[in-house]
Design an enzyme around this catalytic site. Structure first.
Site, mmCIF file in Angstrom:
data_model
loop_
_atom_site.group_PDB
_atom_site.id
_atom_site.type_symbol
_atom_site.label_atom_id
_atom_site.label_comp_id
_atom_site.label_asym_id
_atom_site.label_seq_id
_atom_site.Cartn_x
_atom_site.Cartn_y
_atom_site.Cartn_z
ATOM 1 N N LYS A 112 0.844 -1.215 0.000
ATOM 2 C CA LYS A 112 0.000 0.000 0.000
ATOM 3 C C LYS A 112 0.871 1.254 0.000
ATOM 4 O O LYS A 112 0.679 2.152 -0.822
ATOM 5 C CB LYS A 112 -0.914 -0.004 1.227
ATOM 6 N N ASN A 113 1.828 1.326 0.923
ATOM 7 C CA ASN A 113 2.607 2.554 1.057
ATOM 8 C C ASN A 113 3.595 2.757 -0.086
ATOM 9 O O ASN A 113 4.204 3.824 -0.207
ATOM 10 C CB ASN A 113 3.340 2.587 2.405
ATOM 11 N N CYS A 135 -4.064 8.234 9.880
ATOM 12 C CA CYS A 135 -4.082 7.743 11.263
ATOM 13 C C CYS A 135 -3.501 8.798 12.199
ATOM 14 O O CYS A 135 -2.555 9.502 11.841
ATOM 15 C CB CYS A 135 -3.262 6.462 11.372
ATOM 16 N N ARG A 175 1.128 15.138 13.436
ATOM 17 C CA ARG A 175 1.893 14.654 12.274
ATOM 18 C C ARG A 175 2.160 15.846 11.372
ATOM 19 O O ARG A 175 1.490 16.043 10.370
ATOM 20 C CB ARG A 175 1.137 13.540 11.539
ATOM 21 N N ILE A 220 3.990 18.586 8.718
ATOM 22 C CA ILE A 220 4.579 18.392 7.384
ATOM 23 C C ILE A 220 5.692 19.424 7.140
ATOM 24 O O ILE A 220 5.975 19.779 6.008
ATOM 25 C CB ILE A 220 3.507 18.439 6.267
ATOM 26 N N ASP A 221 6.315 19.864 8.253
ATOM 27 C CA ASP A 221 7.345 20.896 8.120
ATOM 28 C C ASP A 221 8.525 20.442 7.248
ATOM 29 O O ASP A 221 9.111 21.233 6.514
ATOM 30 C CB ASP A 221 7.844 21.344 9.503
ATOM 31 N N ASP A 246 5.092 0.574 11.900
ATOM 32 C CA ASP A 246 3.813 -0.008 11.473
ATOM 33 C C ASP A 246 3.655 -1.469 11.913
ATOM 34 O O ASP A 246 2.612 -2.069 11.675
ATOM 35 C CB ASP A 246 3.652 0.102 9.945
ATOM 36 N N ARG A 286 -8.626 0.034 5.053
ATOM 37 C CA ARG A 286 -7.755 0.988 4.360
ATOM 38 C C ARG A 286 -6.463 0.331 3.911
ATOM 39 O O ARG A 286 -5.820 0.801 2.968
ATOM 40 C CB ARG A 286 -7.416 2.167 5.281
#
Ligand code: UD1
Length: 428
Positions: free
Chosen positions: A22-23, A118, A123, A125-126, A313, A405
């Site tokens: 998936k990722n 999730c 989380r 995004i810098d 994960d 998902r």
């Protein structure tokens, strides 16, 4: 709405086939936006919700997406335009931020709502933003009817540069790769993430004519090519190491014997090593691993880390295994601030777990008992399934949208190896 119902305590026995990662598939789907000369045919896409969502997102921007079969999509991105995608889609998953890198690469500008996904604590995004700015973009927060957005704009396209990440980020590494593939000049990413899906993305881009070198090492060099040079191709996504690891742990937790097929054993090394430390027997073949449990499982200590370390994960799944192993285990979360939210659910099943910040101490060896639990996020949901399989009695798992998902046919795959598991309508 449905829930998963498991009557636990049955060892898993048989074979499980692993699907595409998936990722890995998600960034490749967004990367297909960069391909303007021909079409991309993506094979071995897992049949999971996040893949459907990302295909819908690129379709909403003008891509023509044809689902050839359950695992194959044909993407013609010629008519894609820069536009805000529907917030309802973007907010459902983290990977929607790959649109920023892909659009920036193709159009020199991009706008996307803040992503969902999730919740493991903040989380930010810098690092993505720092990457885009280093490549010459001006990045601002804007507000539209659909909420807070990130807008990245360049004067005349992305310009290659040297980028050093203070800390490893999978998403930021991918986003910079997407933006830099067609930049002017050379981009060097230092302290890049090394996950197999970074390599998979590089392989896809290179198959399309990009020049990406060093993926899988901390230094990635991307020589930008002309936009028209990126041509269509047929590409097969690599197997999902987290899906594989999840079933390996499930086999171990139930004392079963399962052949996990269609994997790249090298990607599973960290998981296999820890399982072996706990007393699990792993036999590696060319493209499969066999998991069995010759003796009692014993405690171990794990710290999750970026690849090649133990994946974060896999953290909730290992937590369940530590509950059934004899002795006291320590589980340290090395990537996210707040990834132990699921622990209360395991306590409801009889687990003895203390959490202090990023460290969980698990006193294992007592039986788990079936209970009603929730999938609080994707991998925590998988951990609840494993706990239900290992527990005595009946476990009911709600909120299974999270599990859908990322896990294709999880119920069917587990049924085929002897689990007593079913999907039940909540109304029933
Ligand atoms: C990806 C995976 C996710 C996995 C994670 C780590 C996808 C869609 N998701 O998430 O399943 O758990 O890698 O392997 O592939 N961080 C910042 N600023 C940033 C970016 C990240 O502080 O700009 C922090 C994060 O909060 C986290 C750490 O860095 O603490 C690592 O995050 P990152 O590797 O970026 O994870 P994702 O790409 O979001």
């Amino acid at each position: 709405m449905e829930k998963i119902v498991i009557n636990g305590g049955k060892p898993l026995n048989g074979e499980i086939e692993i699907g595409g990662m998936k990722n890995g598939a998600l960034p490749i789907i967004f990367a297909s936006i960069l391909v303007t000369n021909g079409v991309s045919v993506l094979e071995n896409l897992p049949a999971v919700k996040d893949i459907d969502l990302s295909l819908e997102i690129i379709e909403s921007l003008g891509a023509k997406v044809e689902r050839i079969d359950r695992h194959t999509a044909r993407i013609d991105a010629t008519s894609v335009k820069v536009a805000e995608p529907p917030a309802s889609l973007v907010r459902k998953m983290r990977a929607s931020y790959y649109l920023l890198g892909a659009e920036l690469g193709r159009f020199g500008e991009a706008v996307v709502q803040y992503p969902g996904g999730c919740d493991f604590g903040g989380r930010p995004i810098d690092r993505h933003i720092k990457g885009f700015e280093t490549l010459g973009a001006t990045v601002t927060e804007t507000f539209s009817e659909s909420g807070k957005c990130v807008r990245a704009v360049t004067e005349d396209g992305v310009v290659g540069a040297n980028i050093f990440f203070d800390d490893v980020s999978v998403g930021a590494t991918i986003n910079v790769m997407l933006a830099a593939a067609t930049a002017k000049g050379l981009t060097i990413i230092e302290n890049a993430a090394r996950e197999p899906h970074i390599v998979d993305l590089a392989n896809f881009l290179n198959t399309c004519g990009a020049k990406v070198m060093g993926a899988g090492t901390p230094t990635i060099k991307i020589t930008g090519v002309d936009k028209n040079e990126l041509h269509g191709c047929t590409y097969t996504v690599v197997p999902d190491m987290i899906e594989a690891g999840t079933y390996m742990v499930a086999a171990a937790a139930t004392g079963g014997k399962v052949l996990i097929k269609n994997v790249i054993p090298k990607h599973l090394e960290a998981t296999s090593t820890k399982l072996a430390e706990m007393g699990v027997k792993i036999v590696e073949n060319d493209d499969s691993v066999e998991v069995s449990v010759p003796s009692e499982l014993t405690a171990t200590n794990i710290k999750t880390l970026p690849y090649p370390g133990i994946p974060t994960d896999m953290q909730p799944q290992f937590c369940v295994l530590m509950c059934v192993a004899q002795g006291v285990s320590k589980l340290i979360e090395g990537v996210f601030d707040n990834r132990f939210q699921y622990v209360d659910q395991l306590r409801n099943m009889g687990a003895s777990i203390e959490v202090n910040g990023r460290v969980a101490t698990i006193s294992g060896g007592s039986p788990l008992y079936g209970a009603s639990v929730n999938a609080s996020d994707l991998r925590a949901g998988a951990a609840m399934v494993i706990a239900g399989l290992a527990a005595q009695g009946k476990t009911e798992i709600e909120n299974i949208n999270y599990i859908n998902r990322g896990y294709e046919d999880i119920v069917e795959k587990l049924l085929a190896v002897g689990a007593d598991i079913s999907l039940v309508n909540i109304e029933d």
